[in-house]
Write a protein that holds these residues in place. Structure first.
Motif, PDB file in Angstrom:
ATOM      1  N   GLY A  32       0.898  -1.245   0.101  1.00 51.03           N
ATOM      2  CA  GLY A  32       0.299   0.424   0.180  1.00 51.03           C
ATOM      3  C   GLY A  32       0.802   1.479  -0.262  1.00 51.03           C
ATOM      4  N   THR A  33       1.959   1.294   1.081  1.00 51.31           N
ATOM      5  CA  THR A  33       2.433   1.762   0.814  1.00 51.31           C
ATOM      6  C   THR A  33       3.554   2.227  -0.761  1.00 51.31           C
ATOM      7  OG1 THR A  33       4.349   0.971   2.696  1.00 51.31           O
ATOM      8  CG2 THR A  33       2.921   2.702   4.091  1.00 51.31           C
ATOM      9  N   LEU A  36       1.432   4.732  -3.360  1.00 50.83           N
ATOM     10  CA  LEU A  36       1.662   5.335  -3.316  1.00 50.83           C
ATOM     11  C   LEU A  36       3.232   6.435  -3.321  1.00 50.83           C
ATOM     12  CD1 LEU A  36       0.132   6.521   0.463  1.00 50.83           C
ATOM     13  CD2 LEU A  36      -0.719   6.123  -1.562  1.00 50.83           C
ATOM     14  N   GLY A 174       5.059   8.604   1.407  1.00 48.71           N
ATOM     15  CA  GLY A 174       4.919   6.256   0.640  1.00 48.71           C
ATOM     16  C   GLY A 174       6.138   6.618   1.340  1.00 48.71           C
ATOM     17  N   SER A 244      -4.372   0.137  -1.251  1.00 51.94           N
ATOM     18  CA  SER A 244      -3.484   1.294  -1.805  1.00 51.94           C
ATOM     19  C   SER A 244      -4.572   2.032  -2.863  1.00 51.94           C
ATOM     20  CB  SER A 244      -2.943   0.682  -2.697  1.00 51.94           C
ATOM     21  OG  SER A 244      -3.069   0.242  -4.065  1.00 51.94           O
ATOM     22  N   GLY A 266       0.398   0.089  -8.365  1.00 52.69           N
ATOM     23  CA  GLY A 266       1.347  -1.176  -7.815  1.00 52.69           C
ATOM     24  C   GLY A 266       1.980  -2.073  -8.113  1.00 52.69           C
TER      25      GLY A 266
END
Length: 732
Positions: A32-33, A36, A174, A244, A266
């Motif tokens: 998820g991070t 970003l 992020g 995300s 991603g």
């Protein structure tokens, strides 16, 4: 050995499930991070207005250079909060360069651009011109005005500074949050896999005694970790991508990112997260298996029968080093200000938790001795068994202590930081605003709006205010900090900045106490700052005030900024003014305070979301660890029952152990949280004590207690329902 590793995994469903949960959750958060960061790095806005131009000259960032302590040169670049301007004469200079067919100020000078200044210059090259030579010549002239030449898709950054700011936000958030998450995942994965391997000492010792070499054991355990890491990635990546996407929608919906900003899916973040989690799992397995795999075959079973009583000197050395590093970070947090102080405090938090993790065996051993009288007094013989068990299993309980300290330390510190900032900001705005009304206009106010309004009957004072930012150097970096440009002659009639030293003087600058302390500035010093458009200013500090959160770290003379006010604060004798500039609106200042609180809540949402993810992961890790530790005691519990200890006494012993561990964790974690929170609040707000709502502490302590008791007592109760004789002969 890899095949053996796969077969052995099928016979340990409990340990496998616990490890999978930790790994899959880690992959999910990292994916998820990482998505970003990938969204920010991959997006390059395409030029529309200047698509036909070969080059575009603009001032969109500022670059600082200097010398490090070692003498090396460093360079740091910061994006300007507002578009910079260049002298109009630069257009003619660029037009005269060889190879340049045309240079046009585009868009032309507007009402927002000072006379004689331009924001963007579009350049068209002559047919057949040497593009490299033309660009080099243009860059040389542009650099003299701290501007840059942009070509290709980079021209889109000039047209859409909002998209460029969104890119920076995604990358910074992020990367910063991802860095902290990776450190947290290292704690969790290492602890979970280490506890899993420690619980299999007899099984591994048997393999060693029957001829398995140390490297074969390590390969088997590393293979198991790699398999679990791969399965955890398969589970965690889809959930991370969904998270995300949800977060991207939220960032757009709350105004952090423009609606037309393309959020990535991603493509690179997912495999990177999977690779990282597999590597972490394999390294954790290698480190945890070193001792048991290095034992001589003849001594393996005897050594595995008891928990090692001594921990290594290397671990002790690293633990003390982490403690020293935490003290250094605390000094940096106290001396710094703003984001520097916050970064120092978070580093201190992680180093303190790391120190506890490394020193946990010694902490557990000392705590068992100190708690022995209390536990025996409350739980009797069961308390005696608990203290003996805590002392004998000091290393085994190290992971449990670390998990509890991690939960209490995070929950009791980082979550309340934003609450303190919001509360202090709103309080300072309310207490420091003496005006009753504010005049605003969606079309903008004229430069002389305050002067006109001061002549309206019933108006005692009118102050034009321009909300802006300034850039200030902080060590080897640059920081954008909030500021206000005011009509200083009337500022103190409509606002109370709580000035501690000096007075507001036209042409000078007033600085908040926190900022002055962090920059080591004193009254009468010269502050080297840059305005929001990159204009350098060397201003004398004529006042130092305390309400920096409410009114910004700098109060400038509006003449210094040279821009029309955003609002005019009015202090009246009681009557409501009626003569207002065209299209202007009169609103009570209480509405401004409400809007400030809403804006702060929106900006705090992102921080609290990220912090909440970290706390939730820490709590999940704590629960996971304690359940594994409890279930690994099946043989120990069975042997106690076979030697005559009743079920009730076993339960009381476990209660006493958890109470002792929880007490130690609360004291250590609470101390870490208090030190971290107090350090940041003092550095950022200047307050001596942080604000923590009663329900907040109840939630942290109650949550830790519930977590510790349920994740240990329930698994032990499950073990007690099974026949002791069957449990005594079971594998670990």
């Amino acid at each position: 050995m890899i095949g053996l590793a796969g077969r052995l995994l099928r016979h340990r469903p409990g340990t496998v499930l616990a490890t999978l949960i930790a790994l899959a959750a880690g992959v999910m958060v990292m994916t998820g991070t990482g998505a970003l960061v990938e969204s920010g790095l991959r997006h390059q806005p395409k030029p529309q207005l200047h698509g036909a131009a070969d080059l575009v000259v603009a001032k969109r960032d500022i670059t600082f250079t200097g010398k490090e302590f070692g003498g090396d040169t460093y360079t740091t670049t910061t994006r300007l909060p507002e578009p910079g301007t260049m002298p109009a004469t630069l257009v003619d200079q660029l037009r005269q360069l060889p190879g340049v067919a045309e240079a046009v100020a585009d868009p032309p000078t507007s009402a927002k651009t000072p006379p004689g200044r331009v924001e963007v210059i579009a350049i068209t090259e002559e047919a057949g011109a040497d593009r490299g030579a033309v660009k080099a010549a243009v860059e040389k002239l542009a650099a003299a005005e701290s501007a840059k030449a942009y070509a290709g898709n980079a021209k889109g950054i000039v047209e859409r500074p909002d998209l460029a700011a969104a890119r920076d936000l995604l990358i910074q958030v992020g990367a910063a949050f991802g860095g902290y998450v990776v450190m947290l995942i290292v704690f969790v994965v290492a602890g979970t896999i280490g506890l899993s391997i420690r619980g299999r000492r007899r099984e591994l010792a048997l393999l060693r005694a029957t001829g398995a070499t140390p490297w074969q054991l390590r390969r088997m355990l590393m293979g198991e970790a790699a398999i679990l890491g791969g399965i955890g990635s398969v589970i965690g990546i889809p959930t991370g991508l969904l998270a995300s996407r949800w977060m991207g929608d939220q960032l757009i919906g709350r105004g952090f990112v423009p609606a037309d900003f393309p959020m990535g899916i991603g493509v690179l973040a997912a495999p990177a997260a999977a690779l990282l989690i597999v590597v972490l799992a394999v390294v954790a397995a290698l480190l945890a298996s070193r001792r048991i795999s290095a034992i001589r075959p003849a001594e393996a079973l005897a050594d595995a029968a008891v928990e090692p009583t001594r921990s290594g000197k290397v671990r002790l050395g690293f633990g003390l080093a982490a403690l020293v590093g935490a003290l250094s970070s605390s000094a940096f947090a106290v001396m710094g200000g703003g984001q520097a102080a916050l970064g120092g405090a978070v580093s201190m938090l992680y180093l303190l938790v790391l120190a506890v993790a490394l020193l946990a065996p010694w902490i557990n051993s000392r705590a068992a001795k100190l708690l022995s009288p209390l536990l025996r007094a409350v739980w009797g013989n069961s308390g005696y068994l608990a203290t003996r068990n805590l002392a004998a299993n000091a290393r085994g309980m190290a992971t449990v202590l670390t998990a509890l300290v991690l939960s209490v330390g995070f929950g009791g510190s980082v979550w309340f930081l934003q609450d303190n900032l919001e509360r202090q900001t709103v309080q300072q705005v309310q207490a420091g605003t003496l005006a009753q009304y504010a005049v605003v206009s969606p079309k903008g106010l004229p430069d002389d709006a305050a002067e006109r309004l001061s002549e309206v009957p019933g108006v005692e004072a009118a102050t034009g205010v321009r909300r802006t930012s300034v850039i200030v150097k902080v060590m080897q970096d640059a920081e954008v900090v909030p500021a206000q440009a005011m009509d200083l002659a009337s500022a103190l009639k409509t606002t109370d900045l709580q000035i501690k030293e000096g007075e507001l003087t036209p042409g000078g600058v007033a600085v908040s106490q926190v900022r002055a302390s962090s920059q080591n500035w004193k009254l009468g010093d010269t502050a080297d700052i840059w305005l929001a458009d990159g204009t350098p200013k060397h201003l004398k500090i004529t006042a130092i005030y305390s309400r920096g959160l409410g009114f910004g770290d700098f109060i400038l003379d509006r003449a210094t900024v040279g821009q029309a006010p955003d609002e005019v604060l009015l202090r009246t004798s009681g009557s409501k003014p009626t003569a207002l500039p065209e299209s202007a609106t009169l609103i009570p200042v209480s509405q401004l305070t409400v809007q400030t609180a809403k804006d702060l809540a929106i900006s705090a949402w992102l921080n609290k979301l990220l912090i909440g993810v970290m706390i939730a992961y820490a709590a999940l890790a704590a629960a996971n660890t304690m359940i594994m530790a409890a279930l690994a005691r099946r043989r120990e519990v069975a042997v106690l029952r076979l030697t005559g200890v009743t079920t009730r006494q076993v339960k009381r012993m476990v209660n006493a152990e958890q109470a002792g561990l929880l007490g130690v964790a609360v004291v250590i974690g609470g101390t870490i949280a208090a030190v971290t929170l107090t350090t940041v609040v003092r550095a950022v707000t200047g307050g001596a004590l942080p604000y923590v709502p009663a329900l907040g502490w109840i939630a942290v302590l109650g949550g830790a207690t519930l977590l510790a008791m349920t994740t240990t007592i329930l698994p032990i109760a499950l073990l007690l329902r099974r026949p002791a004789l069957a449990q005594a002969g079971s594998r670990e």
